[in-house]
Design an enzyme around this catalytic site. Sequence first.
Site, PDB file in Angstrom:
ATOM      1  N   ASN A   9      36.951  29.940  32.872  1.00 30.78           N
ATOM      2  CA  ASN A   9      37.867  30.308  33.957  1.00 30.78           C
ATOM      3  C   ASN A   9      37.201  29.881  35.262  1.00 30.78           C
ATOM      4  OD1 ASN A   9      39.562  31.442  35.799  1.00 30.78           O
ATOM      5  ND2 ASN A   9      39.097  33.585  35.287  1.00 30.78           N
ATOM      6  N   LYS A  11      38.421  29.775  38.119  1.00 27.47           N
ATOM      7  CA  LYS A  11      38.938  30.473  39.311  1.00 27.47           C
ATOM      8  C   LYS A  11      39.217  29.430  40.403  1.00 27.47           C
ATOM      9  CE  LYS A  11      36.571  34.516  37.687  1.00 27.47           C
ATOM     10  NZ  LYS A  11      35.965  35.799  37.954  1.00 27.47           N
ATOM     11  N   GLU A 164      38.128  42.598  29.870  1.00 19.97           N
ATOM     12  CA  GLU A 164      37.221  42.305  30.981  1.00 19.97           C
ATOM     13  C   GLU A 164      37.079  43.541  31.866  1.00 19.97           C
ATOM     14  OE1 GLU A 164      37.140  37.790  31.874  1.00 19.97           O
ATOM     15  OE2 GLU A 164      38.848  38.622  32.908  1.00 19.97           O
ATOM     16  N   GLY A 170      31.746  39.054  37.518  1.00 19.59           N
ATOM     17  CA  GLY A 170      31.077  38.411  38.647  1.00 19.59           C
ATOM     18  C   GLY A 170      29.986  39.260  39.277  1.00 19.59           C
ATOM     19  N   SER A 209      30.510  38.542  33.326  1.00 20.90           N
ATOM     20  CA  SER A 209      29.092  38.188  33.452  1.00 20.90           C
ATOM     21  C   SER A 209      28.448  37.736  32.138  1.00 20.90           C
ATOM     22  CB  SER A 209      28.293  39.347  34.066  1.00 20.90           C
ATOM     23  OG  SER A 209      28.767  39.630  35.368  1.00 20.90           O
TER      24      SER A 209
HETATM   25  P1  PGA Z   1      32.439  36.116  35.264  1.00 18.11           P
HETATM   26  O1  PGA Z   1      34.040  36.068  35.298  1.00 18.11           O
HETATM   27  O2  PGA Z   1      31.994  35.480  33.982  1.00 18.11           O
HETATM   28  O3  PGA Z   1      32.019  35.344  36.488  1.00 18.11           O
HETATM   29  O4  PGA Z   1      32.042  37.556  35.346  1.00 18.11           O
HETATM   30  C1  PGA Z   1      34.788  36.302  34.145  1.00 18.11           C
HETATM   31  C2  PGA Z   1      36.263  36.318  34.483  1.00 18.11           C
HETATM   32  O5  PGA Z   1      36.621  36.847  35.536  1.00 18.11           O
HETATM   33  O6  PGA Z   1      37.093  35.825  33.715  1.00 18.11           O
END
Ligand code: PGA
Length: 246
Positions: A9, A11, A164, A170, A209
């Site tokens: 992802n 983003k 999640e 994050g 994460s």
């Molecule tokens: P992250 O994001 O791995 O940076 O924590 C995961 C997500 O939001 O899908």
Amino acid sequence: MRKKILAANWKMNLSATEAQEWLTQFKSGVSDQQLVEFRLYAPNVFIQHLSEDEEMHVGAQNVHPADFGAFTGETSISQLKSVGAQSVLIGHSERRTYFHESDSFLKEKVDACCAHFFPFIFCCGEDLGTRNGGGHLSFVKKQLEAAIFQLNPQEVSLLTIAYEPIWAIGTGQTATTDQINEVHAYIRSILTEKFGENGANVSILYGGSVNQGNAQGIFSCPDVDGGLIGGASLNAFDFLELASSF
Ligand code: PGA
């Protein structure tokens, strides 16, 4: 059959040049032997270009439930399909939090995916206050009830779940394997009770994460079928390396 899926992802990250570099690096490192299905949830502006690579499953991070119309800035399922998108994320916590997407709006998106027979990853997960108060299981159940309980058995084949926990996204703070497996097993029990064998076969991904250091522990949980990866997916080699953690 539950599929193993590793989904990137991105983003709102990477430029067009960086996206191309990522794909080149990914292709140089990926092998036919991989037992995992890789997916790439890219910003809409890159989807058409990225999906020219027929081996890459490219999806969108969001969609509007209407087919067309006066919804400035939005994109429909037909439009996504027309540029090669193969699936979409629905209900990511950043959409729920920053863009105030309600359960009922998310249900409309799910229904639109079903009407177009378009696969989707439905994201769910609790905030820290709910977790600390011990209400995480009922919170997740409510999210599922509100948006996916109306599916019929054929439509369940379109569904992948991503659990999640918001406090782990994050933040570098990953949920423990006990915490992850508790929720995944619970989601699987709900899906099985509601949809029978079709429900039991839904892939349930963990996100929040995930990185090279913790992936092995997470992916060896019996009810975890893969991951939705944000930060650690921005480098193609880091992302690819996660596949060796299964
Ligand atoms: P992250 O994001 O791995 O940076 O924590 C995961 C997500 O939001 O899908």
